[in-house]
Scaffold this motif. Structure first.
Motif, mmCIF file in Angstrom:
data_model
loop_
_atom_site.group_PDB
_atom_site.id
_atom_site.type_symbol
_atom_site.label_atom_id
_atom_site.label_comp_id
_atom_site.label_asym_id
_atom_site.label_seq_id
_atom_site.Cartn_x
_atom_site.Cartn_y
_atom_site.Cartn_z
ATOM 1 N N ASP A 26 -16.213 72.699 22.387
ATOM 2 C CA ASP A 26 -14.714 72.738 22.617
ATOM 3 C C ASP A 26 -13.901 73.258 21.446
ATOM 4 O OD1 ASP A 26 -15.342 71.517 24.966
ATOM 5 O OD2 ASP A 26 -14.688 69.333 24.424
ATOM 6 N N ALA A 27 -14.679 73.745 20.576
ATOM 7 C CA ALA A 27 -13.832 74.612 19.469
ATOM 8 C C ALA A 27 -13.047 73.533 18.876
ATOM 9 C CB ALA A 27 -13.361 75.593 19.885
ATOM 10 N N ASN A 28 -13.712 72.231 18.410
ATOM 11 C CA ASN A 28 -12.712 71.431 17.837
ATOM 12 C C ASN A 28 -13.212 70.884 16.600
ATOM 13 O OD1 ASN A 28 -14.791 70.007 19.206
ATOM 14 N ND2 ASN A 28 -13.504 68.428 19.884
ATOM 15 N N LEU A 29 -13.877 71.668 15.913
ATOM 16 C CA LEU A 29 -14.703 71.242 14.563
ATOM 17 C C LEU A 29 -13.524 70.486 13.555
ATOM 18 C CD1 LEU A 29 -17.093 71.053 13.009
ATOM 19 C CD2 LEU A 29 -16.818 73.312 12.211
ATOM 20 N N SER A 30 -12.495 71.182 13.347
ATOM 21 C CA SER A 30 -11.388 70.583 12.618
ATOM 22 C C SER A 30 -10.942 69.247 12.733
ATOM 23 C CB SER A 30 -10.207 71.601 12.432
ATOM 24 O OG SER A 30 -10.686 72.872 11.497
ATOM 25 N N ARG A 31 -10.795 68.938 13.954
ATOM 26 C CA ARG A 31 -10.276 67.793 14.557
ATOM 27 C C ARG A 31 -11.328 66.615 14.336
ATOM 28 N NH1 ARG A 31 -9.269 67.994 20.089
ATOM 29 N NH2 ARG A 31 -8.848 65.999 20.143
ATOM 30 N N PHE A 32 -12.674 67.285 14.652
ATOM 31 C CA PHE A 32 -13.701 66.224 14.458
ATOM 32 C C PHE A 32 -13.809 65.862 12.859
ATOM 33 C CE2 PHE A 32 -18.241 65.517 13.322
ATOM 34 C CZ PHE A 32 -18.372 64.451 14.118
ATOM 35 N N MET A 33 -13.887 67.056 12.092
ATOM 36 C CA MET A 33 -14.194 66.616 10.769
ATOM 37 C C MET A 33 -13.092 65.986 10.289
ATOM 38 S SD MET A 33 -17.248 67.614 9.946
ATOM 39 C CE MET A 33 -17.072 67.294 8.277
ATOM 40 N N GLN A 34 -11.665 66.051 10.574
ATOM 41 C CA GLN A 34 -10.670 65.288 9.965
ATOM 42 C C GLN A 34 -11.044 63.690 10.456
ATOM 43 O OE1 GLN A 34 -6.762 65.644 11.841
ATOM 44 N NE2 GLN A 34 -5.883 64.858 10.081
ATOM 45 N N ARG A 35 -11.247 63.494 11.609
ATOM 46 C CA ARG A 35 -11.643 62.171 12.345
ATOM 47 C C ARG A 35 -12.783 61.582 11.439
ATOM 48 N NH1 ARG A 35 -10.628 57.210 12.839
ATOM 49 N NH2 ARG A 35 -11.606 56.285 14.517
ATOM 50 N N PHE A 36 -13.933 62.269 11.418
ATOM 51 C CA PHE A 36 -15.045 61.649 10.519
ATOM 52 C C PHE A 36 -14.650 61.380 9.105
ATOM 53 C CE2 PHE A 36 -18.405 62.339 7.752
ATOM 54 C CZ PHE A 36 -19.599 61.450 8.251
ATOM 55 N N ASN A 37 -14.060 62.204 8.354
ATOM 56 C CA ASN A 37 -13.560 61.985 7.113
ATOM 57 C C ASN A 37 -12.645 60.690 7.009
ATOM 58 O OD1 ASN A 37 -15.220 64.085 5.786
ATOM 59 N ND2 ASN A 37 -13.676 65.500 5.869
ATOM 60 N N THR A 38 -11.919 60.708 7.666
ATOM 61 C CA THR A 38 -10.798 59.673 7.498
ATOM 62 C C THR A 38 -11.812 58.205 7.994
ATOM 63 O OG1 THR A 38 -9.192 60.789 8.275
ATOM 64 C CG2 THR A 38 -8.830 58.294 8.635
ATOM 65 N N ALA A 39 -12.442 58.385 9.059
ATOM 66 C CA ALA A 39 -13.386 57.125 9.243
ATOM 67 C C ALA A 39 -14.096 56.590 8.431
ATOM 68 C CB ALA A 39 -13.872 57.193 10.637
ATOM 69 N N TYR A 40 -15.005 57.618 7.855
ATOM 70 C CA TYR A 40 -16.100 57.448 6.816
ATOM 71 C C TYR A 40 -15.474 56.797 5.518
ATOM 72 C CZ TYR A 40 -20.179 57.340 4.048
ATOM 73 O OH TYR A 40 -21.106 56.910 3.280
ATOM 74 N N SER A 41 -14.232 57.478 5.068
ATOM 75 C CA SER A 41 -13.795 57.191 3.911
ATOM 76 C C SER A 41 -13.427 55.626 3.883
ATOM 77 C CB SER A 41 -12.559 58.192 3.512
ATOM 78 O OG SER A 41 -13.170 59.350 3.188
ATOM 79 N N THR A 42 -12.775 55.283 4.876
ATOM 80 C CA THR A 42 -12.133 54.081 5.089
ATOM 81 C C THR A 42 -13.033 53.063 5.093
ATOM 82 O OG1 THR A 42 -10.298 54.729 6.374
ATOM 83 C CG2 THR A 42 -10.860 52.600 6.551
ATOM 84 N N TYR A 43 -14.322 53.383 6.042
ATOM 85 C CA TYR A 43 -15.486 52.287 6.025
ATOM 86 C C TYR A 43 -16.036 52.458 4.419
ATOM 87 C CZ TYR A 43 -20.389 51.565 5.891
ATOM 88 O OH TYR A 43 -21.822 50.898 5.954
ATOM 89 N N PHE A 44 -16.335 53.465 3.746
ATOM 90 C CA PHE A 44 -16.926 53.209 2.538
ATOM 91 C C PHE A 44 -15.845 52.744 1.635
ATOM 92 C CE2 PHE A 44 -17.982 54.889 -1.680
ATOM 93 C CZ PHE A 44 -19.147 54.951 -1.671
ATOM 94 N N ASN A 45 -14.896 52.837 1.468
ATOM 95 C CA ASN A 45 -13.736 52.220 0.452
ATOM 96 C C ASN A 45 -13.851 50.735 0.698
ATOM 97 O OD1 ASN A 45 -13.205 54.677 -0.861
ATOM 98 N ND2 ASN A 45 -11.376 55.223 0.446
ATOM 99 N N LEU A 46 -13.807 50.399 2.131
ATOM 100 C CA LEU A 46 -13.810 49.150 2.367
ATOM 101 C C LEU A 46 -14.930 48.450 1.714
ATOM 102 C CD1 LEU A 46 -11.946 48.576 5.819
ATOM 103 C CD2 LEU A 46 -11.193 47.944 3.570
ATOM 104 N N ARG A 47 -16.055 48.755 2.060
ATOM 105 C CA ARG A 47 -17.529 48.229 1.913
ATOM 106 C C ARG A 47 -17.492 48.263 0.226
ATOM 107 N NH1 ARG A 47 -23.185 50.750 2.266
ATOM 108 N NH2 ARG A 47 -24.371 48.620 2.487
ATOM 109 N N HIS A 48 -17.031 49.412 -0.637
ATOM 110 C CA HIS A 48 -17.349 49.511 -1.949
ATOM 111 C C HIS A 48 -16.117 48.808 -2.727
ATOM 112 C CE1 HIS A 48 -21.304 50.861 -1.385
ATOM 113 N NE2 HIS A 48 -20.815 51.693 -0.524
ATOM 114 N N HIS A 49 -15.115 48.425 -1.896
ATOM 115 C CA HIS A 49 -13.889 47.746 -2.689
ATOM 116 C C HIS A 49 -13.056 48.955 -3.755
ATOM 117 C CE1 HIS A 49 -15.133 43.838 -1.236
ATOM 118 N NE2 HIS A 49 -16.273 44.095 -1.960
ATOM 119 N N ARG A 50 -12.841 50.037 -2.867
ATOM 120 C CA ARG A 50 -12.464 51.322 -3.513
ATOM 121 C C ARG A 50 -11.033 51.759 -2.853
ATOM 122 N NH1 ARG A 50 -15.569 56.160 -5.435
ATOM 123 N NH2 ARG A 50 -13.862 56.702 -4.401
#
Length: 162
Positions: A26-50
């Motif tokens: 669907d030529a939506n790489l930018s939208r996917f990467m934005q969502r992935f980076n936001t979700a993963y950063s949130t998960y990582f920061n919560l897990r590591h208290h950052r």
């Protein structure tokens, strides 16, 4: 992944970066990467208290035609965990074990059905080695681990970054 109609063919997460081999019909790489980076950063920061960013700069996307280049790129990505300086002096056997056991990579799922990730699409890459069969998985394992025996070139160097 389904919400964005993205197929994940290969990945590896490292301490300071990550690699994906994705198909985005669907030529939506930018939208996917934005969502992935936001979700993963949130998960990582919560897990590591950052708090704050995990990655510096924007992602780099390469257009890959489905041919032997895709196969080489998958090998390059899967070898990433042992290409770091701290592993440079390890034996081939030690590097091979690291790759087979590295939990932040899709490689273990390519060689062992029991550890497969549900979100992964293994069939395209394994198709180059005879399919998602015992023999295809063995051939892919040998192909990737063969990259430990000789220096492989970075397939991204020949590609156009978009």
């Amino acid at each position: 992944m389904e919400a964005f109609n993205v197929e994940v063919h290969c990945y590896v997460l490292m301490s300071n970066h990550f690699h994906f081999l994705l198909k985005t019909p669907d030529a939506n790489l930018s939208r996917f990467m934005q969502r992935f980076n936001t979700a993963y950063s949130t998960y990582f920061n919560l897990r590591h208290h950052r708090v704050g960013h995990l990655y510096q700069g924007r992602f780099k996307g390469l257009l890959v035609e489905a041919d032997e280049y895709l196969e080489e790129l998958s090998r390059y990505i899967h070898l990433n965990p042992v290409r770091i300086k701290k592993h440079s002096r390890l034996s081939l056997e030690e590097k091979s074990k690291i790759l087979k056991d590295y939990r932040w990579s899709s490689f273990p799922g390519y060689i062992c059905l029991k550890v497969r990730d549900e979100f992964m699409s293994y069939s395209t890459v394994l198709g180059y080695k005879g399919g998602d069969t015992r023999e295809g998985r063995r051939r892919y394992r040998e192909f990737v681990l063969g990259g430990l025996r000789h220096k492989i070139t970075n397939p991204k160097e020949d590609a156009q970054i978009g």
